[in-house]
Design a protein around this motif. Sequence first.
Motif, PDB file in Angstrom:
ATOM      1  N   ASP A 304       0.821  -1.214   0.000  1.00  0.00           N
ATOM      2  CA  ASP A 304       0.000   0.000   0.000  1.00  0.00           C
ATOM      3  C   ASP A 304       0.856   1.265   0.000  1.00  0.00           C
ATOM      4  O   ASP A 304       0.356   2.360   0.221  1.00  0.00           O
ATOM      5  N   PHE A 305       2.186   1.083  -0.229  1.00  0.00           N
ATOM      6  CA  PHE A 305       3.165   2.169  -0.347  1.00  0.00           C
ATOM      7  C   PHE A 305       3.495   2.841   0.980  1.00  0.00           C
ATOM      8  O   PHE A 305       4.244   3.819   1.018  1.00  0.00           O
ATOM      9  N   ARG A 306       2.957   2.320   2.081  1.00  0.00           N
ATOM     10  CA  ARG A 306       3.483   2.746   3.375  1.00  0.00           C
ATOM     11  C   ARG A 306       4.903   2.207   3.497  1.00  0.00           C
ATOM     12  O   ARG A 306       5.245   1.174   2.924  1.00  0.00           O
ATOM     13  N   GLN A 307       5.730   2.909   4.255  1.00  0.00           N
ATOM     14  CA  GLN A 307       7.069   2.398   4.497  1.00  0.00           C
ATOM     15  C   GLN A 307       7.449   2.614   5.958  1.00  0.00           C
ATOM     16  O   GLN A 307       6.911   3.482   6.635  1.00  0.00           O
ATOM     17  N   THR A 308       8.359   1.769   6.423  1.00  0.00           N
ATOM     18  CA  THR A 308       8.801   1.855   7.808  1.00  0.00           C
ATOM     19  C   THR A 308      10.291   1.616   7.865  1.00  0.00           C
ATOM     20  O   THR A 308      10.853   0.904   7.014  1.00  0.00           O
ATOM     21  N   THR A 309      10.946   2.226   8.844  1.00  0.00           N
ATOM     22  CA  THR A 309      12.389   2.085   9.031  1.00  0.00           C
ATOM     23  C   THR A 309      12.667   1.732  10.484  1.00  0.00           C
ATOM     24  O   THR A 309      12.089   2.343  11.393  1.00  0.00           O
ATOM     25  N   VAL A 310      13.538   0.752  10.682  1.00  0.00           N
ATOM     26  CA  VAL A 310      13.978   0.368  12.020  1.00  0.00           C
ATOM     27  C   VAL A 310      15.502   0.424  12.028  1.00  0.00           C
ATOM     28  O   VAL A 310      16.151  -0.093  11.118  1.00  0.00           O
ATOM     29  N   GLU A 311      16.079   1.072  13.028  1.00  0.00           N
ATOM     30  CA  GLU A 311      17.533   1.196  13.070  1.00  0.00           C
ATOM     31  C   GLU A 311      18.043   1.091  14.503  1.00  0.00           C
ATOM     32  O   GLU A 311      17.281   1.233  15.468  1.00  0.00           O
ATOM     33  N   THR A 312      19.351   0.863  14.630  1.00  0.00           N
ATOM     34  CA  THR A 312      19.981   0.766  15.935  1.00  0.00           C
ATOM     35  C   THR A 312      21.453   1.106  15.797  1.00  0.00           C
ATOM     36  O   THR A 312      22.010   1.115  14.690  1.00  0.00           O
ATOM     37  N   GLN A 313      22.098   1.387  16.919  1.00  0.00           N
ATOM     38  CA  GLN A 313      23.522   1.682  16.912  1.00  0.00           C
ATOM     39  C   GLN A 313      24.329   0.405  16.728  1.00  0.00           C
ATOM     40  O   GLN A 313      24.012  -0.637  17.312  1.00  0.00           O
ATOM     41  N   CYS A 314      25.360   0.513  15.927  1.00  0.00           N
ATOM     42  CA  CYS A 314      26.213  -0.648  15.647  1.00  0.00           C
ATOM     43  C   CYS A 314      27.477  -0.160  14.953  1.00  0.00           C
ATOM     44  O   CYS A 314      27.428   0.760  14.138  1.00  0.00           O
TER      45      CYS A 314
END
Length: 362
Positions: A304-314
């Motif tokens: 449905d063209f929604r987008q999500t981003t998940v990130e963390t320190q590394c």
Amino acid sequence: MTTHRKIIHLDMDCFFAAVEMRDNPALKTVPLAIGGSRNERGVIATCNYPARAFGVRSAMPTHEALKRCPHLTLLRGNMEKYKTLSRQIQAIFLRYTDLVEPLSLDEAYLDVSNCSLFRGSATLIAEDIRRTVLLETGLTVSAGVAPNKFLAKIASDENKPDGLFVLPPHHVPAFIETLPLRRIPGVGQKTSEKLAALGLTLCRDIVANGQEPSTQMLSLLVKHLGSLASSLLQRCQGIDERPVQPSRERKSIGVEHTLAHDLHDLAQVQDALLSLLPTLEQRLLQSGKTALLHKIGVKLKFSDFRQTTVETQCSQLNPLLFQQLLEQAWQRRQEKTVRLIGLHLGFRPVCEEQLLLPLTPQ
């Protein structure tokens, strides 16, 4: 408001498409877009003005562009050719001032406040740059001249394509008053809709007659926009104190892929993620910033063209950690399939290299 600076924003006209039209004049009069093929999914990188007449726009999904313009000519493009031309154009800019801040392959800010050419006239300097670029590359560039970066960027869009717009300091207040808020950089569609719902569509709706905003207005913006409120208030007063920065430190790199078919199984998405890692690793090595790595992230775009981003320190490329981030992003899909996957890396500033200890994976 600072008025003594002379800033030029230069923006190549539909750059990738313009290069292809220059090299193949038969393409000049047909709707043309750079962005994959009819048989593959992707997005439009740029398009020429005949295509824009049909409603085709940059960043539009290719299938949507083809709906609006079924006879659209699609080309994959040649990034190496575009990069070569970009370097040639940037070299032209540097003939006029050392204060050149590239924003992308096709646009840049120039600070000509102390330039002695043409008796210091930023207008004449901009005109000469446009002539020189056309003469030496066969491509047109639009320019905006103003007292700061924000206004110069907006000005360069006023007379596109192949145009010049000059906004002298004494014209700024009147220009700002009637400027739509949606044209301010950083005000996207969702923010624009929020503002419109509050009855705010023009800069003068927030800052009347160039006066300081009321306490009530400040509170309203902070409540609905959060951290964006401060910069928006400044822009509505025509204020932008950011200097032109010739050396722009790269803060991140990434790789992403629009899938040929939507994926509905986590294992399939995991395989797609793993296939991107070698390219990401190569780009990290080429960047020379391995020691500065401090953040990794995963992006998913759904059907449905929604987008999500998940990130963390590394501090290193960790396939297992990428997998964990992917699983978190996957949980946000709301039963939708996945059409795009992306990986990105973030770097800490070089100045911090001797101040921070390397971070370990979390």
